[in-house]
Design a protein around this motif. Structure first.
Motif, PDB file in Angstrom:
ATOM      1  N   UNK A  63       0.749  -1.315  -0.003  1.00  0.00           N
ATOM      2  CA  UNK A  63       0.114   0.025  -0.035  1.00  0.00           C
ATOM      3  C   UNK A  63       0.789   1.311   0.143  1.00  0.00           C
ATOM      4  N   UNK A  64       1.993   1.209   0.720  1.00  0.00           N
ATOM      5  CA  UNK A  64       2.783   2.423   0.915  1.00  0.00           C
ATOM      6  C   UNK A  64       3.540   2.667  -0.114  1.00  0.00           C
ATOM      7  N   UNK A  65       4.003   1.539  -1.335  1.00  0.00           N
ATOM      8  CA  UNK A  65       4.685   1.917  -2.418  1.00  0.00           C
ATOM      9  C   UNK A  65       3.461   2.378  -3.635  1.00  0.00           C
ATOM     10  N   UNK A  66       2.340   1.776  -3.406  1.00  0.00           N
ATOM     11  CA  UNK A  66       1.256   2.005  -4.431  1.00  0.00           C
ATOM     12  C   UNK A  66       1.137   3.876  -4.306  1.00  0.00           C
ATOM     13  N   UNK A  67       0.677   4.092  -2.880  1.00  0.00           N
ATOM     14  CA  UNK A  67       0.579   5.474  -2.548  1.00  0.00           C
ATOM     15  C   UNK A  67       1.753   6.487  -2.972  1.00  0.00           C
ATOM     16  N   UNK A  68       2.893   5.839  -2.868  1.00  0.00           N
ATOM     17  CA  UNK A  68       4.114   6.794  -3.156  1.00  0.00           C
ATOM     18  C   UNK A  68       4.189   6.940  -4.783  1.00  0.00           C
ATOM     19  N   UNK A  69       3.650   6.029  -5.408  1.00  0.00           N
ATOM     20  CA  UNK A  69       3.824   6.314  -7.114  1.00  0.00           C
ATOM     21  C   UNK A  69       2.461   7.106  -7.438  1.00  0.00           C
TER      22      UNK A  69
END
Length: 198
Positions: free
Chosen positions: A64-70
């Motif tokens: 989730x954190x990586x999707x949000x960052x992108x």
């Protein structure tokens, strides 16, 4: 935790990001993850774990954190973080998809199965959904809700859509505008009445 708290119906990867609206994290316990997974079951390639572990939760929150960052980078026309892009590869590699052939008595059928623990397979499936969304031309339509206190993301089917949900933010904004208009009109009338008094 009430299952109604989750906003679902966007692409799976965005539904996951939307489990962290503003200062509230809706996925802080394995039970909350289980609630969210129950609502998303039909969209997952295999049944999710009924009783996710703390490690399953950690892996899902990391994706989730990586999707949000992108998504944050794309919303601001910036280059997505390379670490986030690598994380999607790593999650999928940790539970490789294998196409298996099965004979049903008359014909061969191919099905895809992932290897690894239930949590690792779940993280891989979520990473795959992120790659599908983020690599799609549809991602150019990505928007953040225009309500002042909302950070939820959505892909509008109509270019005039402004809020994450008509029920969640749309109605709230419309009611506030209605109240402001009528409150202003009442104050204007009151002021005019006072001015007419001798």
């Amino acid at each position: 935790m009430s299952e109604a708290a989750f906003l679902i119906g966007e692409p799976l990867a965005l539904d996951l990001v939307n489990t962290h609206p503003a200062d509230t994290d809706l996925l802080t316990t394995p039970d909350q993850l289980a609630d969210w997974l129950r609502q998303e079951t039909e969209r997952l390639p295999e049944p999710p774990p009924e009783h996710p572990s703390a490690e399953d939760l950690r892996q899902v929150r990391q994706i989730r954190e990586h999707i949000a960052a992108v998504c944050e980078a794309l919303l601001h026309d910036r280059r997505p973080p390379a670490a986030a892009l690598r994380a999607f590869d790593n999650a999928q590699s940790a539970a490789p998809a294998i196409r298996q052939l099965h004979w049903d008595g008359t014909t061969l059928t191919a099905t895809v199965h992932r290897t690894g623990s239930a949590g690792t397979r779940l993280a891989a499936a979520l990473a795959e959904s992120a790659v599908e969304l983020l690599g799609s031309p549809a991602i150019a339509r990505l928007k953040q809700c225009e309500a002042e206190d909302c950070v939820l993301l959505f892909l509008p089917a109509h270019p005039r859509r402004r809020w994450c949900s008509p029920q969640r933010c749309g109605n709230r904004i419309r009611v506030a505008r209605y109240y402001d208009r009528h409150s202003t009109a009442k104050h204007t009338k009151d002021d005019e009445s006072h001015q007419r008094l001798p």
